[in-house]
Write an enzyme that holds these catalytic residues in place. Structure first.
Site, PDB file in Angstrom:
ATOM      1  N   LYS A  10      28.102  70.945  64.240  1.00 32.89           N
ATOM      2  CA  LYS A  10      29.577  71.370  64.134  1.00 32.89           C
ATOM      3  C   LYS A  10      29.932  71.594  62.777  1.00 32.89           C
ATOM      4  CE  LYS A  10      34.346  70.204  65.087  1.00 32.89           C
ATOM      5  NZ  LYS A  10      35.168  69.167  65.939  1.00 32.89           N
ATOM      6  N   GLY A  66      41.999  70.804  71.317  1.00 32.91           N
ATOM      7  CA  GLY A  66      42.352  70.003  70.726  1.00 32.91           C
ATOM      8  C   GLY A  66      44.002  69.951  70.463  1.00 32.91           C
ATOM      9  N   LEU A  74      38.761  59.378  60.146  1.00 31.33           N
ATOM     10  CA  LEU A  74      37.640  58.815  60.919  1.00 31.33           C
ATOM     11  C   LEU A  74      37.757  57.364  61.209  1.00 31.33           C
ATOM     12  CD1 LEU A  74      34.308  60.462  59.380  1.00 31.33           C
ATOM     13  CD2 LEU A  74      35.405  60.948  61.543  1.00 31.33           C
ATOM     14  N   SER A 124      36.613  67.031  69.473  1.00 31.74           N
ATOM     15  CA  SER A 124      36.367  65.537  68.953  1.00 31.74           C
ATOM     16  C   SER A 124      37.725  65.278  68.052  1.00 31.74           C
ATOM     17  CB  SER A 124      35.249  65.530  67.842  1.00 31.74           C
ATOM     18  OG  SER A 124      34.961  64.339  67.261  1.00 31.74           O
ATOM     19  N   CYS A 153      33.981  66.891  58.281  1.00 30.47           N
ATOM     20  CA  CYS A 153      35.343  66.290  58.263  1.00 30.47           C
ATOM     21  C   CYS A 153      35.932  66.415  56.773  1.00 30.47           C
ATOM     22  CB  CYS A 153      35.274  64.976  58.761  1.00 30.47           C
ATOM     23  SG  CYS A 153      36.703  64.065  58.514  1.00 30.47           S
ATOM     24  N   GLY A 181      39.478  75.898  67.624  1.00 32.62           N
ATOM     25  CA  GLY A 181      40.425  76.141  66.727  1.00 32.62           C
ATOM     26  C   GLY A 181      41.737  76.910  67.108  1.00 32.62           C
ATOM     27  N   GLY A 182      42.648  76.238  67.548  1.00 32.96           N
ATOM     28  CA  GLY A 182      43.887  76.706  68.080  1.00 32.96           C
ATOM     29  C   GLY A 182      43.898  77.257  69.411  1.00 32.96           C
TER      30      GLY A 182
HETATM   31  C1  LIG Z   1      43.881  64.495  64.832  1.00 35.19           C
HETATM   32  C2  LIG Z   1      42.706  65.097  64.826  1.00 35.19           C
HETATM   33  C3  LIG Z   1      41.348  64.194  64.596  1.00 35.19           C
HETATM   34  C4  LIG Z   1      40.182  65.053  64.792  1.00 35.19           C
HETATM   35  N1  LIG Z   1      39.111  64.384  64.467  1.00 35.19           N
HETATM   36  C5  LIG Z   1      37.797  64.934  64.413  1.00 35.19           C
HETATM   37  C6  LIG Z   1      36.440  64.087  64.363  1.00 35.19           C
HETATM   38  O1  LIG Z   1      36.590  62.860  64.410  1.00 35.19           O
HETATM   39  N2  LIG Z   1      35.293  64.761  64.367  1.00 35.19           N
HETATM   40  C7  LIG Z   1      35.338  66.164  64.324  1.00 35.19           C
HETATM   41  O2  LIG Z   1      34.328  66.643  64.185  1.00 35.19           O
HETATM   42  N3  LIG Z   1      36.442  66.890  64.461  1.00 35.19           N
HETATM   43  C8  LIG Z   1      37.771  66.315  64.411  1.00 35.19           C
HETATM   44  N4  LIG Z   1      38.765  67.034  64.533  1.00 35.19           N
HETATM   45  C9  LIG Z   1      38.639  68.497  64.383  1.00 35.19           C
HETATM   46  C10 LIG Z   1      38.816  69.149  66.057  1.00 35.19           C
HETATM   47  O3  LIG Z   1      37.793  68.419  66.685  1.00 35.19           O
HETATM   48  C11 LIG Z   1      38.632  70.469  66.043  1.00 35.19           C
HETATM   49  O4  LIG Z   1      37.626  71.108  65.376  1.00 35.19           O
HETATM   50  C12 LIG Z   1      40.030  71.157  65.313  1.00 35.19           C
HETATM   51  O5  LIG Z   1      41.235  70.400  65.462  1.00 35.19           O
HETATM   52  C13 LIG Z   1      40.259  72.655  65.730  1.00 35.19           C
HETATM   53  O6  LIG Z   1      40.812  72.712  66.970  1.00 35.19           O
HETATM   54  P1  LIG Z   1      42.092  72.688  67.693  1.00 35.19           P
HETATM   55  O7  LIG Z   1      42.977  73.679  66.736  1.00 35.19           O
HETATM   56  O8  LIG Z   1      41.981  72.930  68.801  1.00 35.19           O
HETATM   57  O9  LIG Z   1      42.568  71.375  67.424  1.00 35.19           O
HETATM   58  C14 LIG Z   1      40.189  66.320  64.675  1.00 35.19           C
HETATM   59  C15 LIG Z   1      41.515  67.297  64.748  1.00 35.19           C
HETATM   60  C16 LIG Z   1      42.541  66.604  64.818  1.00 35.19           C
HETATM   61  C17 LIG Z   1      43.632  67.572  64.876  1.00 35.19           C
END
Ligand SMILES: Cc1cc2nc3c(=O)[nH]c(=O)nc-3n(C[C@H](O)[C@H](O)[C@H](O)COP(=O)(O)O)c2cc1C
Ligand SMILES: Cc1cc2nc3c(=O)[nH]c(=O)nc-3n(C[C@H](O)[C@H](O)[C@H](O)COP(=O)(O)OP(=O)(O)OC[C@H]3O[C@@H](n4cnc5c(N)ncnc54)[C@H](O)[C@@H]3O)c2cc1C
Ligand code: FES
Lengths: 255, 305
Positions: free
Chosen positions: B166, B266, B75, B23, B131, B244-245
């Site tokens: 979440k 993400g 958001l 997300s 968040c 997460g990563g």
């Molecule tokens: C730019 C950005 C915007 C995000 N916006 C949201 C969001 O609107 N809602 C949410 O639950 N998580 C949000 N996240 C968190 C991601 O969904 C995810 O939980 C987190 O980035 C870890 O995964 P990753 O390391 O693969 O990015 C956001 C992350 C990033 C980098």
């Protein structure tokens, strides 16, 4: 929106001055559809984020971009050699829009903001006046390229070591005094852009500005590169530099 | 040779493969959807939605960090109604399984969103109580067992879709929170959201983010995410979407071995927009090489000391 993510060979790499690199890649997918003012997102090894860099010129299959070394990403890029393969996303963003390229237009560039103006001024040929501002003479670059494009090129430096001693926006005022200007296109540091927008408003000349913001995705998905803009009804919202810009009408930008 | 089964079942919804987009990192799919078919993905978790449109935080909103990034987008979204009207029909036309991520400042907001989304074509609802970027981002609900119990139970009463909760990593004991969410009606869990972080520009002596602090994501957080997924997996019996990563198929396999039934990608999208598809292919090849018939054989299969 029709960008691609592609790998392409570096075919020419020059260093016109210390810490400045002038790269040309053979990249038909991007070069053939790029319009002036668009940019690319360049992968820099394993760094998490690609770096946004303006398209300086596009001719046939060749794509040229010029960048200054600022930190880890541009330092990595600077070490690439002819023959190395680069990973590039683009072309991206809404570039400059031209009404009538047979009318006199002014291009205002400051520092590392001058590069996209080369691609942009070419359609105007000798109708282009290009005003370039730098901190000092040793940072001046690309003069010959703009001259070769047919433009009337004028220079300003903050410390007076080359051209007009003062701001590039002084040159803009002078040029507006000289005769008609149908449009102003600018790219550079925020204070320069803001001053340019004020002059354009004073003279009632349409003005487009290319803005910078820190980016992650570069394509409009992450909402990272926000820029506040004003709508005709007076409301203000955040637009995104990578997908709504990087070029904005000067009148909508909220400083 | 038998082609390994990649399909996974998350709370009654079949995902064609275990690769989800996280997300907020993938918008509403339109941009990445110009590069590949969204039906290639297991599911898409859309940008966090709020009851009313939100403008988001002032820029700069992103900063790079060692092996990761901070974000403080705050958001920014058009509101749940605009999503239902303008984005959801298109997403469903693309053949995507859609997870609606919701956030709010009151329990009533969450319930109202869960109720109206229950009458739409979204496949699952993800309760974002984690968040870190806005006061209204729900993180206040996600950090104590009492508030997690209250909000999960309340939303459960209005939610007629599978409910994913979440979880925030910014807590002392994530397994306790996870158990509380499940006891109060969560059908699945997703973790982790971002870790609160900060960067300071030493030239200007100011934070890089206008919000001062932001959420850390990317490879830097992966060992924490793997550990948390592992801890939660031992305590609950519902499916887990691990994130997460995750950037490569190896990372995905690692996350699944720790206990994730599916994984989300993400931050890795920004370096390689095709990362989700490469991960999917890599996992399939790994199963094939290991002589495994079904991706679910990986889930929680870590043999700990
Ligand atoms: C730019 C950005 C915007 C995000 N916006 C949201 C969001 O609107 N809602 C949410 O639950 N998580 C949000 N996240 C968190 C991601 O969904 C995810 O939980 C987190 O980035 C870890 O995964 P990753 O390391 O693969 O990015 C956001 C992350 C990033 C980098
Ligand atoms: C649309 C656009 C076009 C650009 N065109 C050019 C160009 O043609 N030539 C040129 O030399 N530079 C250009 N820049 C600036 C260039 O993107 C930055 O200098 C570069 O990203 C710095 O990266 P780094 O790793 O060297 O620096 P670091 O400071 O180590 O970078 C860390 C992070 O901050 C970001 N960042 C740092 N400075 C900037 C900045 N000024 N703008 C946006 N992000 C930044 C980086 O992208 C990276 O994510 C452009 C920026 C934008 C937004
Ligand atoms: S950088 Fe992601 S929206 Fe502009």
């Amino acid at each position: 929106m029709s960008f691609t993510v592609t790998t392409c060979p570096l075919v020419e790499a020059r260093a016109p001055r210390a810490d400045l690199y002038d790269f040309t890649v053979c990249c038909p997918e991007i070069a053939r559809i790029a319009t002036p003012g668009q940019f690319i997102m360049v992968r820099c090894g394993e760094l998490t984020l690609r770096r946004p860099i303006s398209i300086c010129d596009a001719e046939g299959d060749l794509l040229r971009f010029v960048f200054e070394v600022r930190g880890a990403g541009t330092a990595w890029l600077a070490e690439r050699k002819v023959g190395d393969i680069l990973d590039i996303l683009g072309p991206q963003g809404n570039g400059f829009t031209f009404d009538d390229t047979s009318q006199p237009a002014v291009f205002v560039g400051g520092g590392i903001g001058i590069f996209p103006l080369l691609h942009a001024c070419k359609p105007f040929g000798t109708q282009a006046t290009v005003l370039l501002g730098f901190r000092s003479a040793d940072l001046v670059s690309m003069l010959e390229d703009f001259q070769a494009a047919g433009a009337d090129v004028r220079l300003a430096t903050d410390n007076g070591t080359a051209g007009h001693h003062g701001l590039v926006t002084d040159l803009l005022r002078a040029r507006c005094d000289e005769g008609p200007v149908s449009a102003i296109f600018a790219c550079g540091p925020k204070p320069m852009l803001r001053a340019t927008a004020a002059i354009a408003e004073e003279w009632e000349i349409p003005c487009q500005l290319s803005l910078e913001q820190r980016m992650a995705c570069g394509i409009g998905a992450c909402l990272g590169c926000a820029q506040k803009i004003r709508h005709p009804d007076g409301t203000e919202t955040y637009a995104h530099v990578c997908s709504d810009g990087p070029v904005f009408d000067a009148r909508v930008v909220v400083w | 040779m038998v082609v390994p089964n990649l399909a996974v079942n998350i709370a009654g919804v079949t995902l064609a493969n275990p690769v989800v987009t996280a997300s907020g990192t993938f918008g509403f799919g339109r941009e990445y959807g110009t590069l590949y078919s969204l039906a290639e993905l297991g599911a898409i978790a859309v940008k966090g939605l709020t009851l009313k449109e939100r403008p988001g935080n002032a820029p700069p909103r992103v900063a790079e960090t060692p092996a990761g990034m901070l974000n403080s987008v705050g958001l920014q979204n058009p509101g749940v109604d605009a999503f239902i009207r303008e984005e959801l029909p298109w997403l469903k036309e693309q053949g995507a399984v859609v997870i609606a991520n919701i956030a709010g400042s009151t329990i009533e907001d969450y319930c109202a969103m869960a109720e109206c989304l229950s009458d739409t074509a979204v496949d699952m609802i993800e309760l974002n109580i984690s968040c870190p970027n806005v006061k209204e981002g729900g993180v206040a609900f996600g950090t104590s067992c009492d508030s997690v119990a209250a909000i999960t139970a309340a939303v459960r009463g209005y939610c007629r879709k599978p409910l994913i909760v979440k979880l925030s990593p910014n807590v002392t004991d994530i397994a306790e929170i996870a158990v509380t969410a499940v006891d109060n009606g969560a059908d699945a869990l997703s973790l982790i959201n971002t870790l609160l972080g900060m960067r300071v520009d030493i030239q200007t002596r100011r934070p890089i983010l206008a919000n001062n602090v932001g959420g850390l994501s990317g490879p830097a957080v992966r060992p924490i995410a793997v550990r948390m997924v592992w801890q939660v997996h031992q305590r609950v019996n519902v499916p887990i979407i691990g994130m997460g990563g995750v950037a490569t198929w190896e990372d995905a396999v690692e996350m699944m071995l720790a206990g994730a039934n599916a994984i989300a990608v993400g931050t890795a999208l920004y370096l390689d927009p095709y990362a989700p598809l490469k991960i999917k292919q890599g996992v399939a090849d790994y199963l094939d090489r290991s002589g495994m018939a079904d991706v679910s054989e990986l889930v929680g299969a870590v043999q700990v000391y």
